[in-house]
Scaffold this active site. Sequence first.
Site, PDB file in Angstrom:
ATOM      1  N   GLU A 250       0.848  -1.202   0.000  1.00  0.00           N
ATOM      2  CA  GLU A 250       0.000   0.000   0.000  1.00  0.00           C
ATOM      3  C   GLU A 250       0.868   1.230   0.000  1.00  0.00           C
ATOM      4  O   GLU A 250       1.935   1.223   0.624  1.00  0.00           O
ATOM      5  CB  GLU A 250      -0.837   0.026   1.293  1.00  0.00           C
ATOM      6  CG  GLU A 250      -2.227  -0.460   1.129  1.00  0.00           C
ATOM      7  CD  GLU A 250      -2.975  -0.503   2.464  1.00  0.00           C
ATOM      8  OE1 GLU A 250      -3.898  -1.288   2.567  1.00  0.00           O
ATOM      9  OE2 GLU A 250      -2.610   0.247   3.388  1.00  0.00           O
ATOM     10  N   LYS A 252       2.488   4.363   1.287  1.00  0.00           N
ATOM     11  CA  LYS A 252       2.672   4.894   2.648  1.00  0.00           C
ATOM     12  C   LYS A 252       2.644   6.415   2.540  1.00  0.00           C
ATOM     13  O   LYS A 252       3.599   7.041   2.100  1.00  0.00           O
ATOM     14  CB  LYS A 252       4.000   4.414   3.235  1.00  0.00           C
ATOM     15  CG  LYS A 252       4.207   4.872   4.669  1.00  0.00           C
ATOM     16  CD  LYS A 252       5.486   4.281   5.240  1.00  0.00           C
ATOM     17  CE  LYS A 252       5.599   4.494   6.741  1.00  0.00           C
ATOM     18  NZ  LYS A 252       5.512   5.889   7.146  1.00  0.00           N
ATOM     19  N   GLU A 302      -4.712   8.182   6.709  1.00  0.00           N
ATOM     20  CA  GLU A 302      -3.624   9.157   6.775  1.00  0.00           C
ATOM     21  C   GLU A 302      -4.176  10.444   6.179  1.00  0.00           C
ATOM     22  O   GLU A 302      -4.795  10.434   5.112  1.00  0.00           O
ATOM     23  CB  GLU A 302      -2.426   8.635   5.966  1.00  0.00           C
ATOM     24  CG  GLU A 302      -1.149   9.390   6.201  1.00  0.00           C
ATOM     25  CD  GLU A 302      -0.396   8.998   7.492  1.00  0.00           C
ATOM     26  OE1 GLU A 302      -0.917   8.194   8.288  1.00  0.00           O
ATOM     27  OE2 GLU A 302       0.706   9.520   7.692  1.00  0.00           O
ATOM     28  N   PHE A 342      -7.029   3.459   5.328  1.00  0.00           N
ATOM     29  CA  PHE A 342      -6.322   2.199   5.098  1.00  0.00           C
ATOM     30  C   PHE A 342      -6.824   1.036   5.949  1.00  0.00           C
ATOM     31  O   PHE A 342      -6.440  -0.095   5.728  1.00  0.00           O
ATOM     32  CB  PHE A 342      -4.810   2.359   5.209  1.00  0.00           C
ATOM     33  CG  PHE A 342      -4.313   2.920   6.517  1.00  0.00           C
ATOM     34  CD1 PHE A 342      -4.159   2.104   7.613  1.00  0.00           C
ATOM     35  CD2 PHE A 342      -3.985   4.271   6.631  1.00  0.00           C
ATOM     36  CE1 PHE A 342      -3.688   2.609   8.807  1.00  0.00           C
ATOM     37  CE2 PHE A 342      -3.514   4.793   7.828  1.00  0.00           C
ATOM     38  CZ  PHE A 342      -3.363   3.952   8.927  1.00  0.00           C
ATOM     39  N   ARG A 419       3.444  -3.738  17.741  1.00  0.00           N
ATOM     40  CA  ARG A 419       4.279  -3.687  16.550  1.00  0.00           C
ATOM     41  C   ARG A 419       4.572  -5.127  16.179  1.00  0.00           C
ATOM     42  O   ARG A 419       4.948  -5.926  17.029  1.00  0.00           O
ATOM     43  CB  ARG A 419       5.584  -2.972  16.893  1.00  0.00           C
ATOM     44  CG  ARG A 419       6.455  -2.668  15.708  1.00  0.00           C
ATOM     45  CD  ARG A 419       7.739  -2.001  16.156  1.00  0.00           C
ATOM     46  NE  ARG A 419       7.523  -0.709  16.799  1.00  0.00           N
ATOM     47  CZ  ARG A 419       7.244   0.420  16.148  1.00  0.00           C
ATOM     48  NH1 ARG A 419       7.145   0.409  14.828  1.00  0.00           N
ATOM     49  NH2 ARG A 419       7.073   1.544  16.793  1.00  0.00           N
ATOM     50  N   LYS A 425       7.145  -1.719   6.982  1.00  0.00           N
ATOM     51  CA  LYS A 425       7.273  -0.508   6.176  1.00  0.00           C
ATOM     52  C   LYS A 425       8.537  -0.560   5.339  1.00  0.00           C
ATOM     53  O   LYS A 425       9.544  -1.140   5.754  1.00  0.00           O
ATOM     54  CB  LYS A 425       7.220   0.742   7.043  1.00  0.00           C
ATOM     55  CG  LYS A 425       8.258   0.811   8.108  1.00  0.00           C
ATOM     56  CD  LYS A 425       7.951   1.971   9.044  1.00  0.00           C
ATOM     57  CE  LYS A 425       8.726   1.816  10.329  1.00  0.00           C
ATOM     58  NZ  LYS A 425       8.367   2.704  11.381  1.00  0.00           N
TER      59      LYS A 425
HETATM   60  P1  AMP Z   1       6.279   5.249  10.760  1.00  0.00           P
HETATM   61  O1  AMP Z   1       5.632   6.469  11.351  1.00  0.00           O
HETATM   62  O2  AMP Z   1       7.380   5.540   9.814  1.00  0.00           O
HETATM   63  O3  AMP Z   1       6.595   4.210  11.792  1.00  0.00           O
HETATM   64  O4  AMP Z   1       5.169   4.569   9.838  1.00  0.00           O
HETATM   65  C1  AMP Z   1       3.918   4.212  10.308  1.00  0.00           C
HETATM   66  C2  AMP Z   1       2.894   5.263   9.919  1.00  0.00           C
HETATM   67  O5  AMP Z   1       2.684   5.292   8.516  1.00  0.00           O
HETATM   68  C3  AMP Z   1       1.517   4.975  10.443  1.00  0.00           C
HETATM   69  O6  AMP Z   1       1.391   5.348  11.789  1.00  0.00           O
HETATM   70  C4  AMP Z   1       0.632   5.801   9.548  1.00  0.00           C
HETATM   71  O7  AMP Z   1       0.541   7.102  10.073  1.00  0.00           O
HETATM   72  C5  AMP Z   1       1.429   5.913   8.264  1.00  0.00           C
HETATM   73  N1  AMP Z   1       0.793   5.324   7.069  1.00  0.00           N
HETATM   74  C6  AMP Z   1       0.746   5.916   5.857  1.00  0.00           C
HETATM   75  N2  AMP Z   1       0.146   5.136   4.956  1.00  0.00           N
HETATM   76  C7  AMP Z   1      -0.225   4.005   5.600  1.00  0.00           C
HETATM   77  C8  AMP Z   1      -0.882   2.811   5.187  1.00  0.00           C
HETATM   78  N3  AMP Z   1      -1.281   2.619   3.918  1.00  0.00           N
HETATM   79  N4  AMP Z   1      -1.082   1.849   6.127  1.00  0.00           N
HETATM   80  C9  AMP Z   1      -0.680   2.024   7.413  1.00  0.00           C
HETATM   81  N5  AMP Z   1      -0.051   3.139   7.848  1.00  0.00           N
HETATM   82  C10 AMP Z   1       0.183   4.115   6.955  1.00  0.00           C
END
Ligand code: AMP
Length: 587
Positions: A250, A252, A302, A342, A419, A425
């Site tokens: 998906e 991000k 998001e 999402f 987690r 990611k």
């Molecule tokens: P990170 O903040 O780098 O740990 O990445 C996780 C964050 O990515 C989540 O908390 C969401 O805010 C964001 N995010 C963006 N797109 C998506 C998606 N398609 N699925 C899940 N999280 C997403």
Amino acid sequence: MDYAIIADAYGKIEATTKRLEMTDILVDLLKNTSKDVVAKIIYLTQGKLYPDFMGIEIGIAEKLAIKALIRASGRKESEILADLQKTGDLGLATEIQLAKKKQSTFFSKVLTVEHVYESLDKMAKTTGSGAVDTKTAVLAGLLSDASPKEAKYLIRTVTGNLRLGIADMTALEALAIAYGGNKDARGSIERAYNICSDLGRVADILVREGLELVKNMHIMVFEPIRPMLAERLPSPEEILEKFNGKCLAEYKYDGERIQVHKQANIVNLYSRRLENISSQYPDVIELIKKQVNAREAIFEAECVAVDIETGDMRPFQELMHRRRKYGIENAIEKYPISLFAFDLLFVNGKDLTREPLTNRRAALEETLNKNVQLQIATQKTVNTVKELEDFFEQAIGEGCEGLMCKSITKDSVYQAGNRGWLWIKYKRDYKSEMTDTCDLVVVGAFHGRGKRAGAYGALLLASYNPEKDMFETTTKCGTGFTEKDIADLHKMLQSYVIVRRHTRVLSMMEADVWFEPVVVLEVLGAEVTLSPIHTCSMDAIRKSSGFAIRFPRFTGKYRTDKSPQDATNSKEIVAMYQSQLKQITVK
Ligand code: AMP
């Protein structure tokens, strides 16, 4: 119950750094607590009165606390400040000052937890004119009745400096041991906490009604669910291996995570940290009311800043302008947003968190009435490294941060508050600023919307490839133009409109209008990225990949001094990309 018991326990907790000892002290404290104050004690040990999502904070400024202390202790401000300077901690300074006072006076009133909690609650909820006086009076009252040690912790609590270091997990474990039978109860208690984010409420149900009722707790609208988090892996190979060769990738999106709660006509929005952020996004609230089909729903999305004229995504920083108390209406207009949903966690009374992702996703499609502002995350099922890499570049090219790769097995539940490897990611491990501007040729345009209706919303820009004598697209640019620029460009470009793509233009994108490559504009972007949709230096370093400029902005300079062949050439763009990579390895 006497507040002195709590103050004693705090003292012991402060004196240890070992988590197990901390848990034992907390277990003792909870066991010595009458049932009706367990929840209050749980909040207090975390320096709170309520769960975070209620947004009620004690938040007393240091200055006000000192005023109250002067009133309660009768000591001089200069003495208090001197102790504060020496110790660096208003709690300790308070203890010292009150110890001096207590030598000469004797107070008999005993502070109870109930009275402390009520007083703090009153302070937290007092607003408007006269609030400062009321808060000072209430705090001074508490301090006058407190022992020096109690006063130390009271001051730390009201100024937000308690910091005992009791993590949620420690509190959960202590609750399991004290009231759940033993440590094994922690799993059920944790699950209950993860779906309601209210440790006090879970504790209350546990001590009053028992573990079985905790196990029966269910998701409720307006109680935020603790978010599921992702692991991270650096390469598509490792990601696919982890998912046994197949996953859902998906986009991000680079914005703010929002958990949307809707019931009938009421909508609340919670941040990733579970604060109620509804007041920042009145536009989102209206959007949800109109576009969500269900009476009750909890979903995650998001929220991303967008350019309303082009629909393009904007950098995360623009969203920060929404973090304000005043001038929201203005910010809504200046920094419009779109939501990319999402996950769906709850709909019309049904808990979906234990369902596999594919079911949740299908239900999400049914629940939302999509439009430009409310979309569903772009996704693709991928089986190969190449597919994953191409999709990654496509995501970056459209302004995303990378991909969220998700398990689609039957066990792909929503792991609230955890987690895990069900979500991985895939972000770039580099990011650098583009320092130099580029001069690019206008080869096409897209119709504008909103204020730009009737004019061009964005321009398709190209670099020059001298070997092929072709103009190769590098970016779509809709930002940096003043209203005058929009009008001038529309007029200027009319003389170059042609019916189809110019033979010297290489493009995979279909523009709404094509031009003879004549007009040259100066543009500054955030960085150069690989791109499967732009033709600039296609295949130069990776098969089926060209190069794109991310987040381009017109600098205001019309390069009438340059012929289109003098524009930045495609090789220079590759060089910019490579120098960015070097900067990163040097770092
Ligand atoms: P990170 O903040 O780098 O740990 O990445 C996780 C964050 O990515 C989540 O908390 C969401 O805010 C964001 N995010 C963006 N797109 C998506 C998606 N398609 N699925 C899940 N999280 C997403």
